[in-house]
Design a protein around this motif. Sequence first.
Motif, PDB file in Angstrom:
ATOM      1  N   TRP A  39       0.846  -1.193   0.000  1.00  0.00           N
ATOM      2  CA  TRP A  39       0.000   0.000   0.000  1.00  0.00           C
ATOM      3  C   TRP A  39       0.876   1.236   0.000  1.00  0.00           C
ATOM      4  O   TRP A  39       1.836   1.343   0.764  1.00  0.00           O
ATOM      5  N   GLN A  41       0.150   5.382   0.223  1.00  0.00           N
ATOM      6  CA  GLN A  41      -0.803   6.480   0.355  1.00  0.00           C
ATOM      7  C   GLN A  41      -0.418   7.590  -0.613  1.00  0.00           C
ATOM      8  O   GLN A  41       0.763   7.899  -0.771  1.00  0.00           O
ATOM      9  N   ASP A  42      -1.399   8.200  -1.277  1.00  0.00           N
ATOM     10  CA  ASP A  42      -1.143   9.220  -2.284  1.00  0.00           C
ATOM     11  C   ASP A  42      -0.701  10.559  -1.705  1.00  0.00           C
ATOM     12  O   ASP A  42       0.049  11.285  -2.321  1.00  0.00           O
ATOM     13  N   ALA A  60     -16.251   9.732  -5.156  1.00  0.00           N
ATOM     14  CA  ALA A  60     -15.081   8.871  -4.969  1.00  0.00           C
ATOM     15  C   ALA A  60     -13.810   9.704  -4.843  1.00  0.00           C
ATOM     16  O   ALA A  60     -13.636  10.709  -5.524  1.00  0.00           O
ATOM     17  N   VAL A  61     -12.940   9.275  -3.949  1.00  0.00           N
ATOM     18  CA  VAL A  61     -11.671   9.942  -3.707  1.00  0.00           C
ATOM     19  C   VAL A  61     -10.587   8.877  -3.688  1.00  0.00           C
ATOM     20  O   VAL A  61     -10.713   7.882  -2.991  1.00  0.00           O
ATOM     21  N   GLN A  62      -9.550   9.073  -4.463  1.00  0.00           N
ATOM     22  CA  GLN A  62      -8.430   8.131  -4.435  1.00  0.00           C
ATOM     23  C   GLN A  62      -7.493   8.546  -3.316  1.00  0.00           C
ATOM     24  O   GLN A  62      -7.018   9.679  -3.283  1.00  0.00           O
ATOM     25  N   ILE A  63      -7.217   7.626  -2.413  1.00  0.00           N
ATOM     26  CA  ILE A  63      -6.355   7.935  -1.278  1.00  0.00           C
ATOM     27  C   ILE A  63      -5.023   7.209  -1.347  1.00  0.00           C
ATOM     28  O   ILE A  63      -4.111   7.506  -0.594  1.00  0.00           O
ATOM     29  N   GLY A  64      -4.919   6.235  -2.230  1.00  0.00           N
ATOM     30  CA  GLY A  64      -3.674   5.490  -2.342  1.00  0.00           C
ATOM     31  C   GLY A  64      -3.797   4.409  -3.393  1.00  0.00           C
ATOM     32  O   GLY A  64      -4.807   4.311  -4.086  1.00  0.00           O
ATOM     33  N   GLN A  65      -2.757   3.610  -3.487  1.00  0.00           N
ATOM     34  CA  GLN A  65      -2.735   2.552  -4.485  1.00  0.00           C
ATOM     35  C   GLN A  65      -2.139   1.289  -3.891  1.00  0.00           C
ATOM     36  O   GLN A  65      -1.326   1.351  -2.961  1.00  0.00           O
TER      37      GLN A  65
END
Length: 159
Positions: A39, A41-42, A60-65
Amino acid sequence: DGVMLRSVDLAEAVGASQPKLPASSVSLLDLNGEAGFLWRQDGPVLLRDAKAWQTLLQGAVQIGQLFPPVTFQSHRLSDDRSSNLVMEKLPAEECRTVADVRKALAPRFELASDKLGVFMDDRMMETDEEVRAWSTTHVWSLAEIKLSLKSPCCLSGLA
Protein backbone atom coordinates in the motif's frame (compact mmCIF):
# COMPACT_ATOMS: atom_id res chain seq x y z
CA ASP A 1 -9.81 -14.34 2.46
CA GLY A 2 -8.15 -12.24 5.18
CA VAL A 3 -9.46 -8.88 3.95
CA MET A 4 -11.28 -6.82 6.57
CA LEU A 5 -13.89 -4.22 5.72
CA ARG A 6 -14.61 -1.41 8.14
CA SER A 7 -17.66 0.83 7.80
CA VAL A 8 -17.46 4.48 8.75
CA ASP A 9 -20.52 6.53 9.69
CA LEU A 10 -19.76 9.69 7.72
CA ALA A 11 -22.74 11.60 9.09
CA GLU A 12 -21.34 11.31 12.60
CA ALA A 13 -17.84 12.27 11.47
CA VAL A 14 -18.86 15.60 9.91
CA GLY A 15 -21.87 16.38 12.07
CA ALA A 16 -24.26 16.42 9.12
CA SER A 17 -27.94 15.88 9.83
CA GLN A 18 -28.55 14.07 6.53
CA PRO A 19 -25.57 12.48 4.80
CA LYS A 20 -25.51 12.42 0.99
CA LEU A 21 -24.54 8.74 1.09
CA PRO A 22 -25.96 6.17 3.47
CA ALA A 23 -23.29 5.13 5.94
CA SER A 24 -23.80 1.47 5.06
CA SER A 25 -22.71 2.12 1.45
CA VAL A 26 -19.34 3.61 2.38
CA SER A 27 -16.61 1.19 3.37
CA LEU A 28 -12.91 1.64 3.70
CA LEU A 29 -10.86 -1.34 2.58
CA ASP A 30 -8.06 -2.16 5.01
CA LEU A 31 -5.58 -4.36 3.15
CA ASN A 32 -2.38 -3.18 4.86
CA GLY A 33 -0.26 -5.95 3.41
CA GLU A 34 -3.11 -8.45 3.15
CA ALA A 35 -3.19 -10.50 -0.03
CA GLY A 36 0.47 -9.65 -0.56
CA PHE A 37 0.05 -6.18 -2.06
CA LEU A 38 2.00 -3.12 -0.91
CA TRP A 39 0.00 0.00 0.00
CA ARG A 40 1.20 3.49 -0.87
CA GLN A 41 -0.80 6.48 0.35
CA ASP A 42 -1.14 9.22 -2.28
CA GLY A 43 -0.87 12.23 -0.03
CA PRO A 44 -1.16 13.50 3.51
CA VAL A 45 -3.68 12.18 6.01
CA LEU A 46 -7.00 11.76 4.21
CA LEU A 47 -9.60 12.68 6.82
CA ARG A 48 -7.77 15.28 8.88
CA ASP A 49 -10.63 17.79 9.14
CA ALA A 50 -14.35 18.34 8.41
CA LYS A 51 -13.61 19.74 4.92
CA ALA A 52 -11.87 16.49 3.95
CA TRP A 53 -14.92 14.52 5.16
CA GLN A 54 -17.21 16.76 3.08
CA THR A 55 -15.05 16.09 -0.01
CA LEU A 56 -15.38 12.37 0.62
CA LEU A 57 -19.18 12.69 0.79
CA GLN A 58 -19.26 14.32 -2.65
CA GLY A 59 -17.88 11.32 -4.51
CA ALA A 60 -15.08 8.87 -4.97
CA VAL A 61 -11.67 9.94 -3.71
CA GLN A 62 -8.43 8.13 -4.43
CA ILE A 63 -6.35 7.93 -1.28
CA GLY A 64 -3.67 5.49 -2.34
CA GLN A 65 -2.73 2.55 -4.49
CA LEU A 66 -1.96 -1.13 -4.10
CA PHE A 67 1.11 -2.45 -5.91
CA PRO A 68 2.22 -6.01 -6.58
CA PRO A 69 5.57 -6.58 -4.86
CA VAL A 70 8.91 -8.11 -5.67
CA THR A 71 10.37 -9.96 -2.69
CA PHE A 72 14.09 -9.69 -2.00
CA GLN A 73 16.04 -12.03 0.21
CA SER A 74 19.03 -9.84 1.02
CA HIS A 75 22.05 -11.78 2.24
CA ARG A 76 24.29 -9.45 4.22
CA LEU A 77 27.44 -10.30 6.11
CA SER A 78 27.44 -9.27 9.75
CA ASP A 79 30.51 -8.25 11.77
CA ASP A 80 31.29 -11.88 12.65
CA ARG A 81 31.18 -12.71 8.88
CA SER A 82 28.05 -14.83 9.22
CA SER A 83 25.23 -14.37 6.71
CA ASN A 84 22.30 -12.27 7.84
CA LEU A 85 19.11 -12.84 5.81
CA VAL A 86 16.72 -9.88 5.54
CA MET A 87 13.38 -10.21 3.70
CA GLU A 88 12.19 -7.04 1.97
CA LYS A 89 9.39 -6.17 -0.43
CA LEU A 90 9.35 -3.27 -2.87
CA PRO A 91 6.70 -2.27 -5.41
CA ALA A 92 7.32 -4.04 -8.71
CA GLU A 93 6.78 -0.78 -10.59
CA GLU A 94 9.89 0.66 -8.87
CA CYS A 95 12.03 -2.41 -9.56
CA ARG A 96 11.41 -3.33 -13.19
CA THR A 97 15.01 -4.30 -13.98
CA VAL A 98 18.03 -5.63 -12.11
CA ALA A 99 19.58 -2.15 -12.37
CA ASP A 100 16.53 -0.72 -10.54
CA VAL A 101 16.86 -3.38 -7.83
CA ARG A 102 20.55 -2.65 -7.32
CA LYS A 103 19.88 1.10 -7.12
CA ALA A 104 17.07 0.62 -4.57
CA LEU A 105 18.99 -1.79 -2.32
CA ALA A 106 22.53 -0.34 -2.54
CA PRO A 107 21.99 2.12 0.36
CA ARG A 108 20.83 -0.73 2.61
CA PHE A 109 24.05 -2.62 1.87
CA GLU A 110 26.13 0.59 2.07
CA LEU A 111 27.72 -0.36 -1.27
CA ALA A 112 27.79 0.96 -4.81
CA SER A 113 25.02 -0.56 -6.92
CA ASP A 114 27.49 -2.37 -9.20
CA LYS A 115 28.75 -4.29 -6.14
CA LEU A 116 25.43 -6.14 -5.75
CA GLY A 117 24.48 -9.38 -7.45
CA VAL A 118 20.84 -10.26 -8.06
CA PHE A 119 20.09 -13.97 -8.41
CA MET A 120 17.00 -15.90 -9.47
CA ASP A 121 16.65 -19.61 -10.17
CA ASP A 122 20.29 -20.26 -9.15
CA ARG A 123 21.80 -17.84 -11.67
CA MET A 124 23.03 -14.27 -11.58
CA MET A 125 20.74 -11.95 -13.54
CA GLU A 126 22.02 -9.45 -16.12
CA THR A 127 21.80 -5.70 -15.41
CA ASP A 128 19.11 -5.02 -18.04
CA GLU A 129 17.10 -8.15 -17.27
CA GLU A 130 13.44 -7.72 -16.25
CA VAL A 131 12.35 -8.53 -12.68
CA ARG A 132 8.78 -9.85 -12.65
CA ALA A 133 6.12 -8.80 -10.14
CA TRP A 134 5.42 -11.44 -7.47
CA SER A 135 8.88 -12.98 -7.95
CA THR A 136 11.48 -13.65 -5.27
CA THR A 137 15.13 -12.79 -5.85
CA HIS A 138 18.28 -13.16 -3.78
CA VAL A 139 20.62 -10.19 -3.41
CA TRP A 140 24.27 -10.64 -2.36
CA SER A 141 27.16 -8.24 -2.07
CA LEU A 142 29.86 -9.09 -4.60
CA ALA A 143 33.55 -9.14 -3.81
CA GLU A 144 36.71 -9.50 -5.85
CA ILE A 145 38.74 -12.60 -5.21
CA LYS A 146 42.40 -12.78 -6.23
CA LEU A 147 43.72 -16.25 -6.91
CA SER A 148 47.30 -17.29 -7.15
CA LEU A 149 47.82 -20.64 -8.87
CA LYS A 150 51.11 -22.50 -8.69
CA SER A 151 52.15 -25.71 -10.35
CA PRO A 152 52.97 -28.57 -7.95
CA CYS A 153 56.32 -29.42 -9.58
CA CYS A 154 58.23 -26.15 -9.46
CA LEU A 155 55.82 -23.84 -7.55
CA SER A 156 55.92 -21.30 -10.36
CA GLY A 157 52.87 -19.19 -11.09
CA LEU A 158 50.49 -20.05 -13.91
CA ALA A 159 49.42 -17.40 -16.38
